[in-house]
Design a protein around this motif. Structure first.
Motif, short mmCIF file in Angstrom:
data_model
loop_
_atom_site.label_atom_id
_atom_site.label_comp_id
_atom_site.label_asym_id
_atom_site.label_seq_id
_atom_site.Cartn_x
_atom_site.Cartn_y
_atom_site.Cartn_z
N ILE A 59 0.77 -1.24 0.05
CA ILE A 59 0.09 0.11 0.16
C ILE A 59 1.01 1.26 -0.07
N ALA A 60 0.59 2.23 -0.74
CA ALA A 60 1.37 3.44 -1.00
C ALA A 60 0.89 4.37 0.38
N VAL A 61 1.79 5.45 0.47
CA VAL A 61 1.35 6.26 1.64
C VAL A 61 -0.01 6.99 1.57
N ASP A 62 -0.37 7.21 0.26
CA ASP A 62 -1.64 7.59 0.38
C ASP A 62 -2.97 6.72 0.49
N GLY A 63 -2.51 5.41 0.87
CA GLY A 63 -3.65 4.39 1.30
C GLY A 63 -4.24 3.78 -0.04
N GLY A 96 -7.60 -8.63 -1.60
CA GLY A 96 -8.44 -8.27 -2.83
C GLY A 96 -9.47 -7.32 -2.46
N ASN A 97 -10.09 -7.36 -0.94
CA ASN A 97 -10.88 -6.44 -0.74
C ASN A 97 -10.58 -5.27 -0.60
N ILE A 98 -9.17 -4.97 -0.32
CA ILE A 98 -8.66 -3.70 0.01
C ILE A 98 -8.64 -3.07 -1.56
N HIS A 99 -8.13 -4.08 -2.66
CA HIS A 99 -8.17 -3.46 -3.87
C HIS A 99 -9.42 -2.91 -4.47
N LEU A 101 -12.24 -2.09 -2.65
CA LEU A 101 -12.64 -0.94 -1.82
C LEU A 101 -12.01 0.44 -2.37
N SER A 102 -10.70 0.36 -2.65
CA SER A 102 -9.94 1.56 -2.88
C SER A 102 -10.31 2.07 -4.30
N LYS A 103 -10.94 1.32 -5.21
CA LYS A 103 -11.22 1.45 -6.61
C LYS A 103 -12.93 2.07 -6.59
N VAL A 104 -13.57 1.26 -5.68
CA VAL A 104 -14.85 1.58 -6.03
C VAL A 104 -15.72 2.46 -4.66
N ALA A 105 -15.34 2.35 -3.46
CA ALA A 105 -15.90 2.69 -2.35
C ALA A 105 -15.96 4.37 -2.48
N ALA A 242 -17.45 -7.17 -9.63
CA ALA A 242 -16.91 -8.46 -9.34
C ALA A 242 -15.44 -8.75 -10.15
N GLN A 243 -15.60 -8.22 -11.40
CA GLN A 243 -14.39 -8.32 -12.14
C GLN A 243 -13.15 -7.42 -11.84
N VAL A 244 -13.63 -6.25 -11.27
CA VAL A 244 -12.63 -5.40 -10.68
C VAL A 244 -11.87 -6.09 -9.75
N ARG A 245 -12.47 -6.91 -8.96
CA ARG A 245 -11.78 -7.39 -8.05
C ARG A 245 -11.13 -8.98 -8.32
N LEU A 246 -11.90 -9.71 -8.94
CA LEU A 246 -11.38 -11.11 -9.22
C LEU A 246 -10.17 -11.27 -10.32
N ALA A 247 -10.20 -10.49 -11.13
CA ALA A 247 -9.22 -10.51 -12.40
C ALA A 247 -7.73 -10.34 -11.41
#
Length: 391
Positions: A59-63, A96-99, A101-105, A242-247
């Motif tokens: 994880i980068a410094v910006d989370g 994977g959940n962090i990835h 959430l960082s993209k979509v939440a 789901a594809q944002v996470r699964l791939a």
């Protein structure tokens, strides 16, 4: 497109030294359940990682997670021990959940759900359902769990199965079938704080792997009440998210298991050099030497495949077919590596005297988790058909 910089390679070297020097000795620690290390052991390992300044090295410094080519050597190093990803917070399903959430939440969802994961809280991804009930497994379109709107409230009912890490998780991403009114199958992702009395653990089956805290639970969801603020992304867009996470998750699995298989190879090679049989070291017998040579080739091919697929994802490609190709090639190759290591070590290889036996079991499960080999091959074949038919 991201590249692996000198700084990221140096970070990976720090992670590798930490795992080898600090984490590997804990592999004989008896603080375990049948489904992985107990909570006291996990927290002790994580305290060591924080002390070393290596908690969340991906994880980068910006989370925000680093790019895939940047994290590949880091996750590989974390995987050198089955305990490494847990200590460093690079383990599935949390990584994977962090990835996702960082993209979509939304900002408020990041505060409620992402930040706790970055702080070390555990999570679960609720998609798979019981096979006996013909629920979703490798085919998410078979979702049986439903969510319907009752005024401003969404009510969720259904069953889930093989939910990794649910016992002890504090955050869940839940997929449910929803009706958008056009007659087509749709799904929505919801965020849920745990524990929640509407979600009950029915059982945690014994499985071949033993590195995931909480095991792989079967759940019953009864009248779980959520709001629009709990929807991750847009309503009825769950399959796309789901594809944002699964791939990417398929690929990060490959990174960690490459580290594990590399460790098994090291142990088997050391054994083959020291162990004498029929007047010479095992490695000097062609059958054994060739297995070790085959392993080294497979490990390098896996490393290069990861780098190729990571580059596509970092360039903005969806990488659905490419990640399927990588997952098939690498899971099959690494299982053969682990199997060879067990074979080379004979009776020692099937005992718990070394971690090789556990690595063999974990990688065997990986051939099924995140989609069995056969499902990914079927998906690739469909893509070939589309390309050749021009449709």
């Amino acid at each position: 497109m991201a590249v692996t910089t000198k700084a990221h390679l140096q970070l990976a070297e720090r992670v590798e030294s930490f795992v080898r020097d600090i984490i590997v000795p804990y592999e004989t620690d008896r603080r375990r359940t049948s489904h992985g290390p107990d909570e006291a052991l996990i927290q002790e390992l994580r305290a060591k990682a924080r002390e070393a300044g290596l908690f969340n090295p991906h994880i980068a410094v910006d989370g925000v997670p680093l790019e895939h080519r940047e994290i590949a050597p880091i996750l590989r190093a974390s995987g050198l021990s089955p305990l490494g990803p847990l200590a460093l917070n690079t383990a599935a399903p949390d990584e994977g959940n962090i990835h996702l959430l960082s993209k979509v939440a939304t900002p408020s969802q990041r505060e409620r759900f992402l930040h706790p994961l970055l702080a070390g809280k555990r999570s679960a991804f609720l998609m798979s359902e019981p096979a006996a009930e013909n629920g979703a497994g490798s085919d998410p379109a078979m979702l049986m769990t439903t969510a319907y709107q009752n005024g401003k409230i969404w009510v969720v009912n259904g069953r889930k199965a093989f939910i990794t890490g649910f016992a002890g998780a504090e955050v869940a991403i839940l997929m449910a079938r929803t009706d958008r009114g056009d007659g087509k199958v749709a799904a929505t992702m919801f965020l849920v704080s745990l524990p929640n009395p509407a979600i009950r653990i029915d059982r945690v089956p014994s499985t071949i792997d033993s590195s995931m805290p909480g095991g792989h639970a079967t759940l019953t969801i009864t009248d779980l009440r959520l709001t629009d603020e709990d929807i991750l992304g847009g309503a009825h867009e769950g399959f796309a998210y789901a594809q944002v996470r699964l791939a990417p998750a398929r690929l990060t699995h490959c990174m960690r298991w490459l580290g594990a298989a590399t460790r098994a190879q090291e142990i088997a090679a050391h054994y083959a050099i020291k162990r004498m049989a029929f007047g010479k070291p095992l490695i000097d017998h062609e059958a054994v030497g060739f297995m070790l040579a085959d392993n080294r080739i497979a490990l390098k091919q896996s490393e290069l495949t990861i780098d190729w697929c990571a580059g596509l994802l970092d360039a903005g490609e969806k990488g659905t077919t490419e990640s399927s190709m990588a997952k098939v090639a690498i899971s099959e190759a690494l299982f053969k590596v682990a199997d060879n290591c067990v074979q080379i070590m004979g009776g020692t290889g099937v005992s718990s005297d070394t971690v090789v036996e556990q690595i063999f079991r974990e990688i065997r499960a990986f051939r099924i988790y995140d989609g069995p080999t056969e499902v990914h091959k079927w998906s690739i074949a469909k893509q070939i058909k589309r390309e050749e038919s021009g449709s």
